[in-house]
Design a protein around this motif. Structure first.
Motif: not given
Ligand code: ATP
Ligand code: MG
Length: 349
Positions: A94-98, A114-119, A193-196
């Motif tokens: 959320x605040x720090x992504x990798x 899609x499911x993984x990004x949605x998580x 996912x990192x930018x979500x």
């Protein structure tokens, strides 16, 4: 001015070791740096120098045998080195992504992308702007604000996010499984996912190593744009000096768990000062320094971190090493005046 005015992350004398009953491997040995708001900071260095371990420490993701043995990781006044797993879970993603070094093993092969990004949205629903939520008739729209996002809304966001990282036809592709995508596409999914959750800090660990040159430059552009758009700060880990020049404003040269040189990228490329930094330049095609401009690999190999050299860690491979270089670790010295933001740890400077 290279010292960031408003650091979002301050790392102070970080020390990390991996322990087995018989021995201690000192992966990070006194790393200090500050990451400024909106800045892209490069960490460059040979394999085994401690780049990934530094990054994983920030996120609290060290392997079970790994331990932060000293130092601080200040993020918004909080020391992440001493934070609870609960706090770290809230910050992570959320605040720090990798973006992890090995995308193949970071994506779940059994789950659609899609499911993984949605998580990410399900894990951190509070990062969604409530006004932007799609009303769900089942809950009278308004009540939805206190619930998690609806499936429909997640799908919409995932599709938007995938198209944002240039995965065309995201509505269809979100049903794909990782093995159905090319390496470049998988890396884009990792970035999505990192930018979500629009993180404040993105740590990108060798995000383009496995990709061919064209895809590599597309991914770099993507990261550049994402940073410019959101004001996100980025730590960019790489072996590649060319990428540092292209993407970073400041860079640190890491070796044997220490920062041996640190400067604004322009200064580092104009006046590389540490013999190890010079070695890196001279062993990179197109980056050679000096009159001869010939490619010269650095002789020898990176030290074994179970028994690191007692003096300058580079001394066993350094052509200019003097007796004191073997005796004690070199102090950190300013190059070109203390205001320059250019530092090196070398007895000979
Ligand atoms: N889980 C682990 N258990 C034991 N030792 C580890 C572990 N992870 C890393 N190390 C050791 O820590 C040191 C630093 O490793 P790290 O992965 O940070 O290097 P790196 O700079 O990221 O290298 P590369 O460029 O190959 O990714 C190395 O000596 C490595 O063997
Ligand atoms: Mg690594």
């Amino acid at each position: 001015m290279m010292i960031p005015k408003t650091p979002v992350l301050e790392v102070q004398d970080l020390r990390v070791s991996f322990f087995t009953p018989a021995r201690e491997l000192q992966a990070v040995r006194g790393v200090s740096f500050a990451l400024g708001a909106g800045e892209t900071l490069g960490i460059v260095g040979e394999s085994g120098s401690g780049k990934t371990v530094t990054a994983l420490s920030v996120l609290g993701l060290l392997a079970d045998t790994g331990k932060i043995t000293g130092g601080e990781l200040r993020f918004h006044g909080r020391d992440l080195a001493r934070a609870s797993q609960k706090t770290l879970r809230e910050i992570r993603g959320k605040k720090i992504a990798m973006i992890f070094q090995d995308p193949a093993s970071s994506l779940n092969p059994l789950m659609s992308i899609g499911k993984q990004v949605g998580e990410m949205f399900i894990a951190h629903p509070e990062t969604l702007d409530p006004l932007d939520r799609e009303p769900d008739s089942r809950y009278g729209g308004r009540r939805l604000l206190r619930r998690g996002p609806s499936g429909k809304e997640i799908d919409r966001r995932v599709t938007a996010l995938l198209s944002g990282v240039q995965i065309p036809d995201g509505g269809k592709r979100r049903h794909f499984y990782p093995h159905e995508l090319s390496g470049g596409m998988r890396q884009r999914v990792m970035i999505a996912m990192a930018l979500a959750c629009k993180p404040e800090i993105l740590i990108a660990d060798e995000p383009t190593t496995a990709l061919d040159l064209t895809i590599q430059s597309q991914i770099i552009r993507l990261l550049k744009d994402a940073g410019a758009e959101t004001g996100m700060s980025t730590i960019f880990i790489t072996h590649d000096l060319g990428l540092v020049a292209e993407l970073c404003s400041r860079a640190m040269v890491m070796y044997a768990g220490m920062i041996l040189e640190e400067a604004a990228v322009d200064d580092l490329f104009d006046a590389p000062s540490h013999p190890y930094t010079l070695g890196l330049f001279n062993s990179t095609p197109g980056m050679e320094t000096g009159a001869a401009r010939e490619l010269r690999p650095i002789p020898g190999s990176h030290p074994d971190m179970i028994r690191p050299p007692p003096g300058c860690p580079f001394s066993p491979r350094c052509a200019s090493a003097a007796p004191q270089c073997f005796a004690a670790p070199p102090p950190r010295r300013a190059i070109g005046g203390p205001e320059s933001g250019h530092f090196a740890r070398c007895w000979l400077l």
